[in-house]
Scaffold this motif. Sequence first.
Motif: not given
Length: 356
Positions: A37-44, A68-79
């Motif tokens: 979504d716009k905030e870089g969240n995947t469903p998980l 381990n999916a994450h948005p382009p930035a910040p890259r540490d925003a994983t599940p």
Amino acid sequence: MGQMQSKNKLMFNHVRSGNVEGIRALCLEGANLEWMDKEGNTPLSLACKKSKLYDVAQTLIQLGANVNAHPPAPRDATPLYHAAKRGLEKTVKLLLSNGANYDCQTPLQQARNYKYTKVVRAIENHICVFSGWMREFYGPALLDVLAPQLLSRRVWVVIIPTSSVYPKPYKFELVVYASLKDAQPRVVMALRNQNLKEPEEMHPNTSVTIVDNDSTKKKSLKLAPSVEEGRQQLKWFCDACKGIPQPVRPPVVHQTVLPSAPPLTDYDTEAVEGSPMNYPLNCSTTPSASVGGENTEDGGSSGQCLVCMDAPSDGICVPCGHVAGCMSCLTEIKSKEWGCPVCRASIHQVIKVYRV
């Protein structure tokens, strides 16, 4: 294209509402589990932000969502980052057991910053190469020899890698906590350029000194086993400082005829509120069950409980047969499903042992 995008948006609506069946149906229709979504969240990622969505997170992982999916930035925003930041211990354990990375220790650091003790323990227990109680000396060297018990304190020690993808050479750090209730460590020391002073093999001294050569002011730490005759624990600790993990023994089931035991429901298995009880995992030998006799090979050779180190070890874990602690501690461990303190096997029943 528009129809697929609407399916992806509908997937987020099902995640928010906890509609597991709707998620399964959309997945069969081709919805993308990695759509952001716009905030870089995947469903998980979205499911890992609320404890009530644990079943949704579990379903998404079963359907193949990338842990381990994450948005382009910040890259540490994983599940894992989101779950650790919110103190969701159960979700953290789910992600770790399904291959979530802890690169740069960001999830662990978030859990420490927000003082989520249970999450800190869960992550460290999953990634550490050593964990256990030790004694830290803090007095002058001469007084250490004369009065070691008076000038030392019991501390919880873990050695963890600094990345889930081990670089070469491996990088580890030593972390010391004043107690298991603490989320923030008292000492963090890099081990990649450490000066490890081990005791000589035949020397009566059973302590080790670690010098941090990375800091501007050289820090040193002197540690010893928490129990007498703890040379095996000290050896595992020294090996772990060099990047060699401590051994993990498989459960040993002993064919022992036990006295007639009351049914499981007769034991008080109510969980005790508070921080998790992390017991020592480093025992000198694999114990053998002993009913009605002295067990000289269990983790506490002096007959002390391996957990509280205070009460006598009078409880036997069934079916593994380890006499590993007092009835109070083992009952709590069983109620929280942590497994035997020695071999980590599931505890089906705890039986009191009467030593003669």
